[in-house]
Design a protein around this motif. Structure first.
Motif, PDB file in Angstrom:
ATOM      1  N   ASN A 131      59.398  15.268  39.846  1.00  0.00           N
ATOM      2  CA  ASN A 131      60.547  16.129  39.514  1.00  0.00           C
ATOM      3  C   ASN A 131      61.852  15.437  39.873  1.00  0.00           C
ATOM      4  O   ASN A 131      62.823  15.474  39.101  1.00  0.00           O
ATOM      5  CB  ASN A 131      60.466  17.454  40.264  1.00  0.00           C
ATOM      6  N   ALA A 132      61.824  14.737  41.024  1.00  0.00           N
ATOM      7  CA  ALA A 132      63.032  14.040  41.447  1.00  0.00           C
ATOM      8  C   ALA A 132      63.334  12.926  40.464  1.00  0.00           C
ATOM      9  O   ALA A 132      64.496  12.722  40.065  1.00  0.00           O
ATOM     10  CB  ALA A 132      62.847  13.493  42.858  1.00  0.00           C
ATOM     11  N   ALA A 190      64.808  14.392  37.447  1.00  0.00           N
ATOM     12  CA  ALA A 190      66.163  14.888  37.639  1.00  0.00           C
ATOM     13  C   ALA A 190      67.159  13.752  37.649  1.00  0.00           C
ATOM     14  O   ALA A 190      68.320  13.928  37.273  1.00  0.00           O
ATOM     15  CB  ALA A 190      66.249  15.672  38.951  1.00  0.00           C
ATOM     16  N   ASP A 242      66.916  14.528  46.537  1.00  0.00           N
ATOM     17  CA  ASP A 242      67.310  13.586  45.476  1.00  0.00           C
ATOM     18  C   ASP A 242      68.766  13.752  45.175  1.00  0.00           C
ATOM     19  O   ASP A 242      69.398  14.689  45.648  1.00  0.00           O
ATOM     20  CB  ASP A 242      66.449  13.814  44.223  1.00  0.00           C
ATOM     21  N   GLY A 297      70.696  18.606  40.338  1.00  0.00           N
ATOM     22  CA  GLY A 297      70.594  19.853  41.110  1.00  0.00           C
ATOM     23  C   GLY A 297      70.041  20.978  40.258  1.00  0.00           C
ATOM     24  O   GLY A 297      69.843  20.834  39.059  1.00  0.00           O
ATOM     25  N   ILE A 298      69.834  22.116  40.921  1.00  0.00           N
ATOM     26  CA  ILE A 298      69.238  23.254  40.237  1.00  0.00           C
ATOM     27  C   ILE A 298      70.264  24.378  40.221  1.00  0.00           C
ATOM     28  O   ILE A 298      70.777  24.765  41.268  1.00  0.00           O
ATOM     29  CB  ILE A 298      67.970  23.730  40.967  1.00  0.00           C
ATOM     30  N   ILE A 332      62.037  28.554  39.930  1.00  0.00           N
ATOM     31  CA  ILE A 332      61.374  27.269  39.705  1.00  0.00           C
ATOM     32  C   ILE A 332      59.928  27.258  40.166  1.00  0.00           C
ATOM     33  O   ILE A 332      59.120  26.483  39.680  1.00  0.00           O
ATOM     34  CB  ILE A 332      62.124  26.091  40.375  1.00  0.00           C
ATOM     35  N   PHE A 337      57.638  27.880  34.281  1.00  0.00           N
ATOM     36  CA  PHE A 337      59.097  27.766  34.174  1.00  0.00           C
ATOM     37  C   PHE A 337      59.419  26.291  34.143  1.00  0.00           C
ATOM     38  O   PHE A 337      59.113  25.537  35.066  1.00  0.00           O
ATOM     39  CB  PHE A 337      59.799  28.435  35.367  1.00  0.00           C
ATOM     40  N   THR A 338      60.031  25.880  33.043  1.00  0.00           N
ATOM     41  CA  THR A 338      60.431  24.482  32.932  1.00  0.00           C
ATOM     42  C   THR A 338      61.714  24.388  32.151  1.00  0.00           C
ATOM     43  O   THR A 338      62.027  25.249  31.330  1.00  0.00           O
ATOM     44  CB  THR A 338      59.324  23.629  32.253  1.00  0.00           C
ATOM     45  N   THR A 339      62.488  23.361  32.467  1.00  0.00           N
ATOM     46  CA  THR A 339      63.705  23.111  31.686  1.00  0.00           C
ATOM     47  C   THR A 339      63.535  21.810  30.913  1.00  0.00           C
ATOM     48  O   THR A 339      64.484  21.293  30.362  1.00  0.00           O
ATOM     49  CB  THR A 339      64.911  22.981  32.614  1.00  0.00           C
ATOM     50  N   LYS A 340      62.307  21.295  30.995  1.00  0.00           N
ATOM     51  CA  LYS A 340      62.129  19.945  30.454  1.00  0.00           C
ATOM     52  C   LYS A 340      61.667  19.948  28.997  1.00  0.00           C
ATOM     53  O   LYS A 340      61.383  18.899  28.427  1.00  0.00           O
ATOM     54  CB  LYS A 340      61.112  19.176  31.312  1.00  0.00           C
ATOM     55  N   GLY A 381      57.460  18.975  29.987  1.00  0.00           N
ATOM     56  CA  GLY A 381      57.079  19.723  31.204  1.00  0.00           C
ATOM     57  C   GLY A 381      56.120  20.853  30.885  1.00  0.00           C
ATOM     58  O   GLY A 381      56.102  21.388  29.783  1.00  0.00           O
ATOM     59  N   THR A 382      55.329  21.181  31.889  1.00  0.00           N
ATOM     60  CA  THR A 382      54.424  22.329  31.741  1.00  0.00           C
ATOM     61  C   THR A 382      54.913  23.532  32.531  1.00  0.00           C
ATOM     62  O   THR A 382      54.458  24.655  32.335  1.00  0.00           O
ATOM     63  CB  THR A 382      53.023  21.976  32.273  1.00  0.00           C
ATOM     64  N   GLY A 383      55.794  23.270  33.444  1.00  0.00           N
ATOM     65  CA  GLY A 383      56.273  24.388  34.306  1.00  0.00           C
ATOM     66  C   GLY A 383      55.245  24.809  35.321  1.00  0.00           C
ATOM     67  O   GLY A 383      55.386  25.833  35.985  1.00  0.00           O
ATOM     68  N   GLY A 400      54.010  22.404  37.697  1.00  0.00           N
ATOM     69  CA  GLY A 400      54.063  21.488  38.859  1.00  0.00           C
ATOM     70  C   GLY A 400      54.435  22.186  40.156  1.00  0.00           C
ATOM     71  O   GLY A 400      53.696  22.127  41.146  1.00  0.00           O
ATOM     72  N   LEU A 401      55.580  22.843  40.149  1.00  0.00           N
ATOM     73  CA  LEU A 401      56.051  23.459  41.410  1.00  0.00           C
ATOM     74  C   LEU A 401      55.187  24.646  41.822  1.00  0.00           C
ATOM     75  O   LEU A 401      54.995  24.898  43.004  1.00  0.00           O
ATOM     76  CB  LEU A 401      57.516  23.875  41.291  1.00  0.00           C
TER      77      LEU A 401
HETATM   78  P1  ADP Z   1      57.891  20.727  35.023  1.00  0.00           P
HETATM   79  O1  ADP Z   1      58.159  19.608  35.870  1.00  0.00           O
HETATM   80  O2  ADP Z   1      56.687  20.642  34.213  1.00  0.00           O
HETATM   81  O3  ADP Z   1      59.076  21.299  34.286  1.00  0.00           O
HETATM   82  P2  ADP Z   1      57.845  22.093  37.491  1.00  0.00           P
HETATM   83  O4  ADP Z   1      57.228  23.393  37.939  1.00  0.00           O
HETATM   84  O5  ADP Z   1      57.476  20.902  38.232  1.00  0.00           O
HETATM   85  O6  ADP Z   1      57.511  21.957  35.978  1.00  0.00           O
HETATM   86  O7  ADP Z   1      59.385  22.228  37.467  1.00  0.00           O
HETATM   87  C1  ADP Z   1      59.988  23.401  37.014  1.00  0.00           C
HETATM   88  C2  ADP Z   1      61.439  23.134  36.747  1.00  0.00           C
HETATM   89  O8  ADP Z   1      62.126  23.011  37.978  1.00  0.00           O
HETATM   90  C3  ADP Z   1      61.758  21.907  36.053  1.00  0.00           C
HETATM   91  O9  ADP Z   1      61.693  22.126  34.647  1.00  0.00           O
HETATM   92  C4  ADP Z   1      63.178  21.574  36.439  1.00  0.00           C
HETATM   93  O10 ADP Z   1      64.080  22.274  35.639  1.00  0.00           O
HETATM   94  C5  ADP Z   1      63.240  22.140  37.811  1.00  0.00           C
HETATM   95  N1  ADP Z   1      63.157  21.088  38.823  1.00  0.00           N
HETATM   96  C6  ADP Z   1      62.124  20.798  39.584  1.00  0.00           C
HETATM   97  N2  ADP Z   1      62.421  19.797  40.451  1.00  0.00           N
HETATM   98  C7  ADP Z   1      63.716  19.470  40.233  1.00  0.00           C
HETATM   99  C8  ADP Z   1      64.616  18.491  40.796  1.00  0.00           C
HETATM  100  N3  ADP Z   1      64.249  17.660  41.759  1.00  0.00           N
HETATM  101  N4  ADP Z   1      65.870  18.447  40.254  1.00  0.00           N
HETATM  102  C9  ADP Z   1      66.267  19.311  39.283  1.00  0.00           C
HETATM  103  N5  ADP Z   1      65.467  20.210  38.730  1.00  0.00           N
HETATM  104  C10 ADP Z   1      64.197  20.283  39.186  1.00  0.00           C
END
Ligand code: ADP
Length: 993
Positions: free
Chosen positions: A889-890, A893, A922, A926-927, A935, A940-943, A948-950, A952-953
């Protein structure tokens, strides 16, 4: 009536005294001026037996040696026939003894009278040079004795109190004065007659008064009654009557007049000496009987003085006189011994205070002046009347009424004037110091000290033997001994501790208690009291007890003994003590009030401390504001919540301290009288009026506050935002008046966190279940699709177009199975093995996997792993996945950052006692704040769908939770993101293990 009577007696005594003194003075003057011609022979009428012409013969009964008659050759027994008062004139016949005096009067002093005498039947003549009647020197000594009596009498009279014997004693002195100073000149005019009568009456009254005094001093004998008193005066009265009868010629006796006089004189002398001797004997018996030492001393002096006066007088004068010898001038001198009587009495009075002589002198003066003024007024009125000589009864009554009405106001006026200009002039200082002292008393709050200083002052000014203070008991009636001081001001030790103070009453009738003899059974005042009370009075040995009254309540008693020398206190001293007692009462009241006030204040202080302690130790922030919304109270919990110290908050307005939206809430609820609750209000420090922050120039609301704060090595989590529940309650007094409001800040941040995490966990677990089910179902068709696609690819070998399509199918299938595997991963609950492991190692290994990736994106890596951090219990593979997700994720970003911007990944571990903390920071974009809470949600993903699958976190969150740890994010948009993780140390069992 009593007052009126004493006034009347006082006025009468003044008139009597003044009259007596004036008469004595006039008499003395006449005595000096009037020269009675005398021939030095005593002529006596003897009834005639031979000569029928004359019924009486005038015979020389006694011829004084060396006197004119003796010098002229007249002998005792000569009969005088004629006297020629002037030389060479015919003789005048002498018919009775009084003729001689008259003829001598005609001859005058130094005249030459020719006596025609018959001696044994022979006619002879004698030329007598008439001389001045022999001036008796003893007469002047008598004046001395009289003056002594008067002086002591006046002394007593002017200091006379209600002392029972004082009046009696004064009469005795006055009568003695008259006895010794009234001497008729022989002129025998009406004044002289008056003097004669007064002298006779006084001479007979004095012994009777003296015997009466001795019988009743210091107390009347038992069974004493008025009849006995009258019987004492009977002999004197009968003699007076006889005397007057003879003098006025009413009583006729066989004896010639001059012999009758001698007999009466002898009778008087006998009565006089016998009475005084009897008085001395009576005094002696009283002396033997009395136990009280002081009274004994008084009696001794009275007795000795009487004996010293009467015994020499009787021996030298009275006895010879009684047995018939004619007193010689030397014999007459013995009258001087009589002066011993008043002199020793004076001494006894001064030394032992025979009676309470010390009532104010002034009263006497005032009465005298008032009486004289009234007399003056009466005379003026009489003088002003037209017909002075015949006063009608009405006008007499009127005069008496005027006198009676005028007397009292006049007396008051004189008292006032004399007090102001005369009597208290000298005492002014004394009084002033007393007032100053009294002021001191009222300013002193410590009762012990007050009473000690009063006691010392009393001991030094009145030189009394000892004093004591008795204070009323606080909760029950009665008094108890508070302090007893001895003569040196030290505390007095009493032999017995058990005192019966029941004689000290709560509301006494008498102005003070007086125990004349404390130690003996003689004091009649104590006779009626219980034995225990009498024992207490004897033990305390205090003569005076003065009630200390304040507002009609007796708060204390002041006990004072006699003086150091055993004297009683004067009435002046008592007056002084009485006024002091008032001040003492005030001081006692003050001290008591002060003490109860102090107790209340202490109680209040303790209560305040207690309530403050409650407010302080309570887990919620409490602020109290007045009606103007100004802060009045600010506890330390609210200090901690807001970061605003109490000193900075007190007195400031709520709207200055809190952000606008909260201020709006406060304003809206201002009029509300109910308790109002506001839930989950975020309180961000940067929106509060933090004095320190303002001072450092950190702008409010620009949001860069604390995310940097953690970077500079602070290990403790410092929150920039707290969530609070607010309770706003009106602050009311006991009677319901509103005086402000109370705002209670309940910090619910942690609860909120917990709730959120619970919700998260809930969400995850349901999604996990769903995912697991779906994954299994989807995996099989996916495997089928993948297998058949590969089979088809083999079959269409050579057909570029078809094999490309099939490749795409296989790739998509692969991606789908990847997602499915992730889902399975996500839903897998702790089936894997746990062991103690070093988190640093896991992080390093994960990092090495991705080193290539970071290099590719030109990302710098900063590692600060604390060596020796505790091990944690966990599963290395799953933890690797946690960090892999965070690192990826870092990377994502930062990979999009424009060139030239810092790309750095910082890793830091820090071991605490029971946990290990990890920070992954990182420098990416930022978020955004509204994403921060989402997150960790699955999908939930912004990618974008492709990248992204949303998940990971969410997986990361799940794994951390499995390990009993915690993960949170902190980010300010544009400034990168910080993930904080915390795992429990290995010694503690992981919650979910
Ligand atoms: P994915 O990575 O598949 O999108 P994650 O659950 O890992 O799914 O992440 C969810 C969302 O959280 C990401 O789409 C991103 O928008 C945000 N995010 C996670 N880590 C960071 C980070 N280090 N910097 C900025 N945004 C982040």
């Amino acid at each position: 009536m009593k007052e009126l009577k004493s006034q009347f007696v006082g006025a009468l005594l003044v008139i009597l005294t003044v009259t007596a003194v004036i008469c004595a003075g006039v008499n003395y003057q006449q005595q000096a001026r009037f020269h009675l011609p005398d021939d030095g022979a005593t002529w006596m009428d003897v009834p005639n037996t031979a000569d029928s012409e004359q019924s009486l013969r005038v015979v020389a009964a006694h011829v004084e040696r060396d006197e004119p008659a003796d010098l002229a050759g007249i002998r005792k027994g000569d009969i005088v026939r004629m006297i020629a008062p002037v030389e060479n004139t015919p003789g005048v016949p002498v018919r009775q003894a009084s003729d001689v005096a008259q003829l001598l009067f005609q001859a005058g002093v130094w005249g030459k009278a020719t006596y025609t005498l018959n001696r044994n039947g022979v006619e002879i003549t004698a030329k007598v040079i008439v001389a001045d009647a022999n001036r008796d020197r003893a007469l002047y000594f008598q004046y001395f004795v009289g003056a002594a009596y008067l002086a002591i009498g006046i002394f007593l009279f002017f200091r006379r109190n209600q002392a029972p014997k004082a009046l009696h004693f004064y009469f005795l002195c006055l009568v003695s004065f008259i006895l010794h100073t009234f001497h008729y000149t022989g002129k025998l005019n009406s004044f002289d007659t008056g003097i004669y009568i007064a002298n006779v009456v006084a001479g007979l009254l004095a012994p009777a008064l003296f015997v009466h005094f001795c019988l009743t001093f210091p107390e009347p004998r038992r069974h004493w009654n008025n009849w006995q008193a009258i019987s004492v005066y009977l002999p004197a009265l009968s003699l007076i009557l006889l005397h007057l009868g003879v003098a006025m010629g009413v009583v006729h006796t066989a004896l010639p007049l001059i012999e009758m006089r001698w007999v009466l004189d002898r009778a008087w002398m006998l009565l006089f000496c016998a009475s005084y001797a009897a008085g001395a004997v009576l005094l002696h018996f009283s002396y033997r009987r009395t136990e009280d030492t002081i009274i004994r001393q008084q009696l001794k002096w009275l007795r000795n003085g009487t004996l010293a006066g009467i015994v020499p007088f009787a021996a030298l004068y009275a006895v010879p006189f009684l047995i018939g010898s004619v007193p010689s001038p030397t014999m007459r001198l013995s009258v001087l011994f009589l002066a011993f009587i008043p002199l020793t009495w004076t001494y006894a009075i001064l030394r032992y205070r025979l009676m309470d002589v010390d009532i104010i002198f002034q009263q006497g003066y005032v009465y005298m002046l008032a009486t004289l003024s009234v007399l003056g007024i009466v005379y003026l009125l009489v003088f002003a009347l037209p017909k002075r000589d015949e006063l009608s009864p009405t006008s007499v009554v009127l005069l008496v009424l005027v006198a009676a009405f005028v007397f009292e106001p006049l007396r008051g006026w004189f008292q006032q004037q004399l007090d102001r200009y005369f009597f208290y002039k000298d005492r002014y200082d004394y009084r002033r110091t007393l007032i100053a002292f009294a002021r001191e008393l009222s300013s002193e709050m410590d009762l012990d000290r007050t009473l000690m200083s009063v006691g010392e002052r009393l001991l030094s000014t009145l030189s009394v033997g000892h004093v004591a203070f008795f204070l009323s008991k606080e909760n029950e009636p009665g008094f108890q001994l508070h302090t007893a001081l001895d003569r040196d001001g030290g505390r007095r030790r009493l032999k017995s501790e058990r005192l019966d103070l029941s004689f000290l009453l709560d509301s006494p009738e008498d102005p003070y208690l007086f125990f004349e003899s404390t130690r003996h059974a003689l004091d009649i005042v104590t006779h009626g009291k219980a034995p225990s009370v009498r024992a207490t009075i004897a033990e305390l040995d205090l003569t005076y007890y003065l009630p200390c009254n304040f507002r009609g309540k007796t708060l204390a008693w002041l006990g004072v003994s006699r003086s150091n020398k055993g004297d009683f206190l004067s009435s002046d001293d008592i007056d002084l003590l009485a006024s002091l007692a008032g001040y003492i009462a005030m001081a006692v009241e003050n001290a008591r009030l002060y003490r109860s006030l102090a107790a209340k204040a202490e109680q209040y202080e303790r209560l305040k401390e207690f309530s403050e302690n409650i407010v302080e130790s309570i887990n919620v922030g409490i602020l109290a504001a007045d009606l103007d919304d100004r802060v009045e109270s600010w506890n330390s919990q609210i200090e901690r919540l807001t970061g605003i110290p109490r000193i900075a908050a007190l007195g400031r307005k709520l709207s200055d301290l809190f952000p606008e939206e909260l201020g709006a809430h406060f304003d809206a609820l201002r009029a509300n009288n109910q308790v109002h609750q506001l839930y989950k209000i975020p309180l961000r420090r940067d929106t509060l009026a933090l004095p320190a922050l303002n001072g450092n120039g950190h702008a409010n609301g620009n949001g860069n506050g604390t995310s940097n704060g953690t970077a500079n090595g602070k290990s403790k989590v410092e929150r920039t935002e707290v969530i609070v529940n607010l309770a706003i309650a009106p602050l009311v007094t006991k009677d319901g008046a509103r005086i402000g409001r109370l705002i209670i800040f309940d910090d619910v941040t942690e609860r909120e966190d917990l709730e959120r995490r619970l919700v998260q966990a809930d969400k995850l677990s349901s999604i996990g279940l769903l995912a697991a089910g779906v994954a299994h179902e989807v995996n099989t068709p996916l495997a089928v699709i993948s297998t058949y696609a590969q089979m088809l690819a083999k079959q269409v070998h050579g057909d570029e177009q078809k094999s490309k399509l099939l490749e795409k199918i296989a790739k998509s299938t692969f991606r789908a199975s990847e997602i499915v595997n992730s889902l399975l991963n996500f839903s897998r609950t702790s089936s894997s093995e746990y062991e103690a492991l070093d988190l640093n190692k896991v992080i390093s290994e994960t990092l090495s996997l991705l080193e290539h990736q970071f290099d590719k994106h030109a990302i710098a890596i900063e590692v600060d792993l604390e060596e020796g951090a505790p091990l944690i219990r966990g599963n290395a593979g799953r933890l690797q996945q946690v960090f892999l997700n965070l690192f990826l994720n870092a990377r994502d970003a930062m990979s999009n950052l424009p060139p030239g911007q810092t790309r750095r990944l910082s890793l830091r571990t820090h071991g605490e006692e029971a946990s290990v903390r990890v920070e992954v920071r990182d420098s990416g974009a930022g978020i955004p704040r509204d994403h921060q809470s989402r997150i960790f949600d699955p999908f939930f993903t912004t990618k974008g769908m492709q990248k992204g699958t949303g998940l990971g976190l969410s997986v990361t969150y799940g794994i951390v939770e499995e390990h009993g740890g915690m993960i949170e994010v902190e980010s300010n948009p544009g400034e990168g993101a910080l993930f904080r993780l915390e795992f429990p140390a290995a010694s503690r069992k992981p919650v979910n293990a």
